[in-house]
Structure formats: C-alpha cells, structure tokens
Design an enzyme around this catalytic site. Sequence first.
Site, short mmCIF file in Angstrom:
data_model
loop_
_atom_site.label_atom_id
_atom_site.label_comp_id
_atom_site.label_asym_id
_atom_site.label_seq_id
_atom_site.Cartn_x
_atom_site.Cartn_y
_atom_site.Cartn_z
N SER A 241 -6.08 5.52 14.63
CA SER A 241 -6.07 4.35 15.12
C SER A 241 -5.99 4.56 16.64
CB SER A 241 -5.23 3.33 14.50
OG SER A 241 -3.87 3.83 14.22
N HIS A 271 -5.70 7.09 6.22
CA HIS A 271 -4.92 6.49 7.31
C HIS A 271 -4.22 5.19 6.72
CE1 HIS A 271 -3.25 6.09 11.01
NE2 HIS A 271 -4.46 5.56 11.79
N HIS A 318 0.47 14.74 5.14
CA HIS A 318 0.43 14.18 6.59
C HIS A 318 -0.31 15.25 7.48
CE1 HIS A 318 1.18 12.14 10.43
NE2 HIS A 318 1.31 11.37 9.75
N ARG A 327 9.95 7.41 8.55
CA ARG A 327 9.59 5.98 8.18
C ARG A 327 9.91 5.58 6.78
NH1 ARG A 327 3.75 6.11 10.92
NH2 ARG A 327 3.65 7.93 9.56
N ASP A 373 3.57 5.21 4.18
CA ASP A 373 2.81 4.31 3.19
C ASP A 373 3.09 4.26 1.77
OD1 ASP A 373 0.99 3.52 5.28
OD2 ASP A 373 -0.05 5.23 5.05
#
Length: 441
Positions: A241, A271, A318, A327, A373
């Site tokens: 992105s 993604h 990743h 995160r 995610d």
Amino acid sequence: MEYIKNRFYQKASKCVAEYNKLKKDHADKVIANVTIGQVMTGMKGVPSLITDTSKLDPNEGIRFRGYSIPELREKLPRLNPDGEPLPEGLFYLMLIGEIPTRDDVLNISKDWATRSYVPQHVFDAIDALPLTSKPMTQFSTAILAMATESIFQKAYRAGVHKKYYWDTTYEDVMNLIARLPRVAAYIYRRNFHNGDHIEPDPRLDWAGNLAHMMGHDSDEVKRLLRLYTVIHADHEGGNVSAHTTHLVGSALSNPYYAFSAGMLGLAGPLHGYANQDVIHWIFEMIQYLDNDDPSKEDIAEYVKKTLAEGRVIPGYGHAVLRVTDPRFDAQQKFAEKYIKDDGLINIVNRLYEVVPPILGSVGKIKNPWPNVDAFSGSLLYHYGITEYSFYTVLFGVSRALGVLASLVFDRLYGLPIERPASFQLHHYRNLANEGEDVSGC
Ligand code: CMX
C-alpha cells in the site's frame, strides 16, 4: 492550522538540503549488491526507497520516527489518562519528527473536522455501485471520485513551480485524511445498516468520529479505534500500500489517485485483506470442526489441512518481520486489559500457541509468527463490529496517515518518477552463466 504546515516546512527543509547534498556528492557510491534471489522474491531487502516516517526492524518491529509502539502508547497525547493516544499525534510525529503537545493534537483534530466535508457526488459514486461490490472497491472508488477536489492538480494545471508542489500536496493530504472517516462510515452504514447514515460530530476526534458515524458510539469502541488507527498507520515504505501510493505519486498523479491505487494494493489477501481472511478462516474452522471452542489438537488438525490444500494461514508470516509483530502484542495486551473471556479471542490466543511450530516445521516459511492481522478482527468483532468484509477499510483509513505523510515528503524532496529496470528471463540466465537458452524465455 498554518502553523503545523510551517513547522513541517521548517523541519523538513533541513532534510531537503541533506537529500540534495547526498544526491550531488555521493550518487556513485555503491550501497548494496542485488542477487537473483532478490529479483525472484519480490525485491526483498533491496534498498531503493526513501521513507522518513517509520522504519521496520525484522527483529524488533516498527518504529515511528524512532519510537516503538509501547513508547508511543506512553508518550503520545491522549484525551483521558487511561485512554489510547490519538492518531492525530502520530501523524504529527511522522510529519514533523517530534512528539506533539496535547494542544498540537487537539488542533489537528479541529483542523481535520473543518476539512471533513465530503461532496455529494462522492456518495453518489458509492451508491452507483451494487451492494455486492466489496467495501474496498467502494472505498477506492470514493477516493478516486474525490479527486475532483485536488488542489495539487489544479495548481499543476495552472503552471505552479515545482518547488511548491509539496504545498498543495499537503493541502490535498490533510483534506483527504479528514474525509476518510466519513467515507468509510458511509460505506459501512450503506452495506450493513440499510443506508441509515449518521452525521459527523465536529467535536469528536478523528477516530472517535469514525466510531460515532459507524454507529458504534461507545467509549470502548472509540478507544479501540484510536489504538487501531495508530498501530496500522505506517510500516515503512516497501509494503504494497505504501509503495503503490509512492509509485503512482511519483508520476505526479494527484494524492487522491495515488492513495486510491494504494488502497487497491491493501485489498489483496497477502496484505490488508488478511485481516478479514483471519476471521473468515476461523469461522470456516469452527464449522469444519463443528466446535466453537476447539482444542489445540483440533486447531492443529485444521492448520495442517489448510496447508495441505495449498492455502496460507492468514495472519501469520511477514515479508520483513522475523518475530511476533509488536502490533499483535499491543492488541493482545489491550484484550488482556479490557476483555474478559471472549470465545473468538480465546481461539486467536490458542492459534498463537499452535500455528508457529507447525509453520516452522514446513521449512520454507521465513517467519512463522503472527502479524497485525492475526488479532485485529477479533477485537472489532468483540465490540460488535462483526461485518468482517469491512475490516480492510478500517486498515485503509489508518494507513492513510503514514503513506500520505510520506507523499508530502516525496514532493518536498522532489523525488523523481520511479522507474526500475526489467529484463527478460534470459538476461538473468546469462548473468548466472546457466549456458545455452533452450526454453526461449
Ligand atoms: N501460511 C502458509 N504458507 C506461508 C505463510 C503462511 N502464513 N507465510 C509464508 N508462506 C509460504 C509462502 O507462500 C511461500 O511459499 P512458496 O515458496 O510456495 O511461494 C514461502 O512460505 C516463503 O514465503 P516467505 O518468504 O516466508 O514470505 P513472503 O515474504 O513471500 O510472504 C506474506 C509474506 C505475509 C505474504 C506471507 O507470510 C503470507 O502469505 N501470510 C499470510 C497472509 C497474511 O497474513 N498477510 C498479511 C501480512 C501483513 C499485512 O500486510 O497486513
């Protein structure tokens, strides 16, 4: 809020001088070798971008202007002492490089509230799409439809000098960020609440207003969306992105075009779409096992089945990270603090125990650990935002902060149009001394 723009210009001008000096004095310095392996694996690790807003360390995770996520949660201004920092503060930090004061942050909130008007034709463009079109299709379309508002584009057509491109880009960026919560909430209410829309409340902060317009007006959801929009905001420049926004912007396409394109990259399952895939996959597992409280053994069976089918385990792995994503940690801590015994979150925590050893045993997977995610959907779901096909839009609203701050830098530096070299396969074959070309590729 001219003073934010002026402060940015004063600070960033020093970086421009440094950029120009490096370009002039050291253009021939060799900084890396590129291997055929890197060409074949998506240019991993090839240094080729300049991104000042954040840096991703494989073994530590993201740092925004040098600050880790735990440090940001301690240092960035918040509305209440026990709340989460406001994303406005992170935006200021990424743009200016300093931790803002509470007043700076409140001023950005006010500035964005005054810029948040969305023209009717943008809603009309969304409404012209069938309800079957994905929320990310609607989101990217709406951003594109908003390009009518581009100040940069008008200034360019009017012949403005290139040294001022950053100024109108800044204005577009601030307007676009300000409008995104309204657009996202409109899509959400259109798809999942019969088009019963909720007007913005100009007294609220950016993320708080998003929660309000989505119809999830509780303090808990506002707190969650503040955390959410901080941790998803940026992940250095090479992710799809960010890189797409930069690449499209490098042709001097206006910020609306560039960000709309970036959002289509975010919409891919490798993604940002992974945040909805995680929940979808867990529900598939529950259905397959016919058990909504599966044991670790049950989960292991389903993970192996998924791998055997040639599918990925969403939320794991990743391209850069080689440890559990901080995160993920931040969201897990948030759940430990605020949520007692939630079935879906229990499964997410159990997956964390089961998945890494299985992925590790496959051999080829470089990072068996969870990414952002893996956790985010279960938190949203807990607080009643159960429509998971919408989750990537929330990721996109947040991602705007980092990639659009970077676009202002791109224009201030005057970064050129991006144009890496491509070769036919036989060129690499020749470089590898692989002998005669028999395949004709
Ligand atoms: N499940 C199964 N296989 C996986 C895997 C996973 N979670 N992660 C990596 N692999 C596989 C790759 O598909 C690749 O297989 P092939 O050699 O057959 O093509 C192999 O392992 C090597 O991949 P890698 O070098 O470890 O990882 P990449 O840099 O190529 O890909 C990523 C990174 C994130 C796309 C990948 O780990 C993945 O597909 N994860 C699941 C989707 C996901 O969670 N994406 C979200 C990432 C975070 C974000 O951007 O939001």
